[in-house]
Enzyme design. Structure first.
Site, PDB file in Angstrom:
ATOM      1  N   GLY B 150     -10.845  39.315  -3.988  1.00  0.00           N
ATOM      2  CA  GLY B 150     -10.519  40.686  -4.032  1.00  0.00           C
ATOM      3  C   GLY B 150      -9.211  40.898  -4.935  1.00  0.00           C
ATOM      4  N   CYS B 151      -9.056  42.291  -5.207  1.00  0.00           N
ATOM      5  CA  CYS B 151      -7.861  42.552  -6.275  1.00  0.00           C
ATOM      6  C   CYS B 151      -6.492  41.962  -5.559  1.00  0.00           C
ATOM      7  CB  CYS B 151      -7.769  43.900  -6.616  1.00  0.00           C
ATOM      8  SG  CYS B 151      -7.862  44.954  -5.346  1.00  0.00           S
ATOM      9  N   TYR B 152      -6.269  42.270  -4.274  1.00  0.00           N
ATOM     10  CA  TYR B 152      -5.138  41.970  -3.772  1.00  0.00           C
ATOM     11  C   TYR B 152      -5.094  40.433  -3.773  1.00  0.00           C
ATOM     12  CZ  TYR B 152      -3.930  46.689  -2.177  1.00  0.00           C
ATOM     13  OH  TYR B 152      -3.634  47.992  -2.152  1.00  0.00           O
TER      14      TYR B 152
END
Lengths: 345, 345, 345, 345
Positions: B150-152
Site C-alpha cells: 500500500g502507499c502508506y
C-alpha cells in the site's frame, strides 16, 4: 467609553491585521480610529488589499507616531515579535491586545532563548493576561495587556487543557502533529511561500524548534503543576486558512471519562464544540469563523488517546480571538461581531 | 520472453491503472497487450482519460473474459480488494503483479477481519512476494505473484525498516501521522471527494481503523521478531498526488547511529534518498517520480526521533513500484522506464 | 559534435531554467556542462530546488563569467528580457537558444516600445530564428540564435496559424482570452504571487498591455500578409502549470473547412493534436508534457468560430519547445527526451 | 407577518441551499421553519454538512409533503430545474423565491428548447419577477414568485445593462468569456467534479450551448429593444467559489462616457462597485460576500471595450441575491443579513 469602542490596528498591512479590520467592519460597537503600517503609510487599504476594494471609506494607513492615542480605546498589535513590544510599550492610554508572541511567555529568559534577543519590555510581562479566552475570562475585564495565544497553542490548549485539569491524561509524552494553511506564514516576501512552491505539495517545517513550543509548554505546565516537554511537528498544507492539530496522549482515566471532561468543560461555550463520537474534526467545519471543533478517539496503542482540534488560524487562532478578548475586556457580549457561520465550500 | 514484455492492466479505468499505462507508454521494453475494465468495456482510453487524448493508438477497454491470456507476460491488478484476488486467481499463464491489498497479508484471518470478508484465494497467499522492492530483491525474480505494498506502508516501511533491522529503534509506541493527496481515494464517485468538499481544507480519516495498519504491523513485526502495534492517523490534503509520513519513534541507539543505519542502507539505492541533515522531506521533491526522500530528526522529547518520508502515492506508492517490481521479476534493469525526474512546480 | 551535446543553462535558478534541467537530466544525448545563476553562484541546485534533492551530482551554480564557453555546444537563455540579450551577445561559440523575449521581435523599435528600453543587441535580430518549432523546421538546422516563442504566443499561434494560412479565418477582430498557471509569473519575489494571494481566486492582468501581444501580431501578420491587431486578455488561475487560450475568430470559410485545415496541418505532428469533434481542450490533457491539444467549435454568433488550445506553459510553452528546437538544430530526432506522457491526476 | 420571517428551504442538501441556510443563521429577522430534502429526509444538517457541525439546533431535513406551509412566509427553491417548478407550483401560501432556472425565461418554448422538456407550470411564468435585484426593485415588493438570476447572468448583466441602457455599447457581437469555481457545478456525484479531475487544471465546458445564454439574451434584448445573440464560453477553475466574466463589447460612445454610465448607475448601490480606473476585478475581492466589482478597459482593437465583473457565485450569484430579494420583497432593509465583508485570504 463612548458608544463605540475606538480601535487602532498596528500592522494593518499583514494578514492578521487585515482580518481584524474585516471583523471590525461589521462589529456593531467598534469604530476604526487608526490603521497603522509604518512601511506603507500614506497608502489606502484598497491599494494594498483586494477584499477592501468595496470599502473606500476605510482610514488611510498612517505611521504609529502620527496617531493621537488619546482618542483610542484599544490598540491591536498585529506586528512581528519584538517590533510589537517595542512599539506597544511606548503607547500610553489605550488597552493593549497583542497578537504577536511578545507578551505570551512569562519568562523573559525563555523569550530571549526562542526569539533570538532580549525582550524589549520585560517589566510588562507579569501584568499581561494570556488570552486563551475560554480559560481567561476572569482576568480579561481589567487587563491592560492581553497576549493573544499563537494559532497552534490555541488549538492544542483547547484540546488538552480540560483533560489535564481533569487529570484524565498524563503531562508526559504529549505528541502533536499539526497542519496549517499558508496564511499562517504571513504576507512577507519569501520564496518559500510563492504559490508554485507550496501548491500541490505538503511538507513539515520547524521540526523540533517551532517557537510555539515553549508557549504550549508554559500553559500545559501551569495545569499539570510541573514542567512539561512536548513533541510538536507542524506541516504546511496548500490552503489559505485552517489549522488542525492531532495530539497523541497517554490516558490516566478511561476514554469515556476523558470525553466526559471535554463535554463538561465545553457544554456552554459559544465557540468550542465537542463533536459527536466518531466524527473527525475538519478545518472546513470552521473556515472563516471563530469556532473550534474537537473530538477524542481511542488510539490503537492501548492506554492512549488521539485528541484532534480544528480552527481557522486567522480567526479563532488570531484576529477573532482578539475580538473575543476585546469584547470581554470592555464588557460587551462575548460573541458580538463574531457570529458569522463557517464558509463552506 | 519476446523482445517486449506484453502486459495487461486490470482496472485501467482507475487512477493506479491509468498511471501504470502512463509509465508503460514510455517503457522501452513493454507493450500494452490489453486494457481491462469490465464496467467500461468497449470505450476508448481517450473517452475516459483526459491525458490520453493524445494517444489514440491505445487499446480499447475490454472485459477480462475477452483477453487471450496466452499472449500476456504480466498482468497488473489495479482493482479494488476482493475483486482483484477473485479475478486474478482465475487467470492462468502471466505472472501477477497485484496493486490491491489482496496478497499483502500473509494471514487470511487478519485479512477477513480488516477487509470484511473471507479471502477469495487463501491458498495463493503463501507464495506471494511482498513487493517492497528495496527489501524484496532476492524473491522477485522467480515470483509468480507479487503483492505491491500500500502507499502508506511503502513510505512508513522505507523510513523504519532499516532502523528496526539495525536495532536503532524500539518496536514499541511507533506513532505515525500521515498526509495524502486525494488521488489516494481513487476515482470512485463519493461526495467526500468532490472538489469543493476537500479543496481549501484538511481533515483526518479512518482514525484508528485504517486498513494499512495490519500490513505495516506485519512487516515491522517480521523485522522486530515479535508482534508490533502501531498508531496511525492519516489526513487528507488538498493536492492530487503525494504522501508524507511523520513517524515518532523511541531510539535504542544514538540519533547519529540511527542516521548512519539509514545512510548505509540506502547509499546505493536508485530511488531512495536520505536527505542532508536538517533538510525536511517534502512531497514536491518527488512529485510524478518513483523516488522517495527520507530524513531523521531529534525529537524535543529526549530519547525519541522523528523519521519522515515522502513519496508520490501513485508512483513509488503504487504503479511505479509495480513497474520496478516487474523490471526485477523479468530481469530488466531496475530503473528502466522510471527515470523521469520529479515535476516541480 | 561529440556523442553528447554539452549544454549550459543561463538562469538555472528560475522556473524555466529548472524545467530545462529536468528535461536535460533524462535526455539521452545531453550533458549539462554548466548551470549559471549569477546571484546564486556557489550554491548547489539541491539547495535552491526541492525536486533536485535526489540529484546531488548536478553541477554547482556558477557565474556566467566563469564558464569556459569553448566546451559548450548550446547555451539556453532562461533569463529576464534585456539581461538575456546583453549576456548572450557576449558569448562566443555555442549556439544560442533563448527563452526570453529578446530575439522574438524583428523590429527593434517595437521591442523598445514594449520592453521599456533600447534593445541590447539589435544587430543580432535579423539572424534570429523564431522557434515555433512546427513552423520553423527549415530554418532551425543552421540557426545560430533561436528565439523560443512566449508561452501565450505558442498556444495562440498553434491554434490560428494553420487557419490563417488556409485563408479560413479573417485576420481582423481576433479576440483571445487566456488562462495561465502561476509558474508563468516566474520565481521572483512578488507579493502578488504568494500562495494566499492567488489560491482560491482568479483575476485578469495586463489588460490591453501584455507584452506577448506584439509577438503574436508579428507572426499573425506574417501569414496574413498585412498588419494584424488582436485583443488579448490573460487571467491568472490557481494552478502551477498549464495554459489555455480561447480564441474567437471570424470565419472566411466553412467551419468544416477550417477544421480540415487544422487536421491536415497537424496530422503528422508528434506534439500537436487536433481533438475529436466536440471534445474541449483541457490543461490536464498535457500537464508535464510537451504536447498541445487544439479544437475548433461553432460560435453562437453566426460566422464565427471558437478555437481553443492548451499547453503546459513550462514545457511546450517554454523549456520543452526549447529542447525540441535544440533537437532539430543539432540533427537529433525531434521527440528525443520529450516522450514523457502527460501527468494526470 | 410576525416579527421574524419564517422561511423554508427546498433543496437544503445542495450547495446553494446550504449557503442560504448559512446566511439565514445570522439574519436578524429570519427564522428557519423547515429544511427540505426529499432524498435525505430524516437526516440532520450536521450529518450532511461539515460546516453545520457547530449548529446542532438546526431543523432536521424533511420531505416537502411533510411541511405545514401555512406557517411559512417565504420558500426558497434550491432544486434542479423542472423539479423546482413542479414542486413549487403545488405549494400554496408562502411567497416563492426560486434559485433554479424555472421562472427565469418568459417564453415557455425557449425553456423547452434549452432545458429539454415542457415547462411544468407555464401559467406561472408571466407573473414571475426576474430578480436581478438592482434592476428589479420596483417589482419585488409585491412579487409572488421571484426568479433569481443564474450566476453567470448576474455578473454579465450587472456589467452590461447600464451600458446598454445608456446606449454606450452595441447589442451586437457581445463576447463573454467566463470563469467559475467548482461549487457552481453543484454537489451531485459526477466523476468530472472529483478533486483530482479539476485541481491543478482548467478547461472550458458547454461551449456554445450553456443554458445561461438564453437568459442573458432575454434580459439584454429587453434593454436593447431588439433580439440579441451573444457568444459565451465558460471555463472551470480550480477554486471553490468565485466567478469572473470578461466581456468584449463594441462601443457606441466614448470609453469615458461608458465608464460614466457605470459610475452613475452604481454610485449608490450597496453591493455593486465600480473599481478605480485601471484596477482589475478579481474574485478575491468579493469571496464569501454579496458584493460585486466591475471595471471597464479599452480594448487594443479600436472601438471596443473590455468590461469585467466578479462575484461570489454562491452569494451574489445565488443565495445572497435571493436574501437580498427577500429583504426587498418583505420590506426589510436591503442589506440586512448580508453585511459580511469579503474573506481574504
Amino acid at each position: 467609553m463612548t458608544d463605540r469602542l475606538r480601535i487602532a490596528v498596528l500592522g494593518a498591512s499583514g494578514y492578521t491585521g487585515a482580518d481584524l479590520v474585516r471583523l471590525a467592519l461589521t462589529h456593531p460597537r467598534v469604530e476604526i480610529a487608526a490603521l497603522v503600517a509604518n512601511a506603507k503609510a500614506g497608502q489606502s487599504m484598497q491599494a494594498i488589499w483586494p477584499h477592501f476594494a468595496p470599502y473606500p471609506g476605510l482610514p488611510t494607513l498612517v505611521k504609529a507616531d502620527d496617531v493621537d492615542w488619546s482618542g483610542v480605546d484599544a490598540v491591536f498589535g498585529c506586528l512581528p515579535h519584538a517590533t510589537s513590544a517595542e512599539l506597544l510599550s511606548k503607547i500610553d492610554g489605550p488597552r493593549i491586545i497583542d497578537l504577536s508572541a511578545d507578551f505570551r511567555l512569562k519568562d523573559a529568559a525563555t523569550y530571549a532563548q526562542w526569539y533570538g534577543g532580549a525582550h524589549p519590555a520585560p517589566d510588562l510581562l507579569p501584568g499581561a493576561v494570556y488570552g486563551l479566552t475560554e480559560f481567561a475570562r476572569r482576568q480579561l475585564p481589567g487587563a491592560g495587556i492581553i497576549a493573544c495565544p499563537g494559532c497552534y497553542p490555541t488549538a492544542v490548549l483547547l484540546a488538552l487543557l480540560p483533560l489535564l485539569e481533569a487529570r484524565a491524561i498524563a503531562p508526559d509524552r504529549i505528541t502533536v502533529n499539526a497542519l496549517s494553511g499558508v496564511s499562517g506564514a504571513g504576507r512577507s516576501l519569501k520564496e518559500a511561500n510563492l504559490f508554485p512552491e507550496v501548491a500541490e505539495a505538503v511538507h513539515p517545517y520547524g521540526i523540533g524548534q517551532h517557537r510555539h513550543m515553549p508557549e504550549m509548554e508554559q500553559e500545559l505546565a501551569l495545569r499539570a503543576g510541573r514542567p512539561v516537554t512536548i513533541s510538536f511537528t507542524p506541516h504546511l498544507v496548500p490552503m489559505n486558512r485552517g489549522e488542525l492539530v492531532t495530539c497523541i496522549v497517554e490516558l490516566t482515566a478511561s476514554l469515556a471519562d476523558a470525553r466526559a471532561a471535554l463535554e463538561a468543560r465545553y457544554a456552554d461555550e459559544p465557540f468550542v464544540h465537542l463533536l459527536p463520537e466518531g466524527v473527525a474534526p475538519a478545518t472546513r467545519m470552521v473556515r472563516g469563523s471563530n469556532r473550534s471543533v474537537i473530538n477524542i478517539f481511542a488510539d490503537r496503542i492501548p492506554g492512549r488517546a488521539i485528541v484532534i482540534a480544528a480552527i481557522d488560524n486567522l480567526v479563532k487562532g488570531s484576529s477573532g480571538q482578539a475580538v473575543q478578548n476585546m469584547n470581554l475586556a470592555f464588557g460587551l457580549p462575548e460573541t458580538m461581531g463574531l457570529e458569522a457561520a463557517p464558509l463552506f465550500p
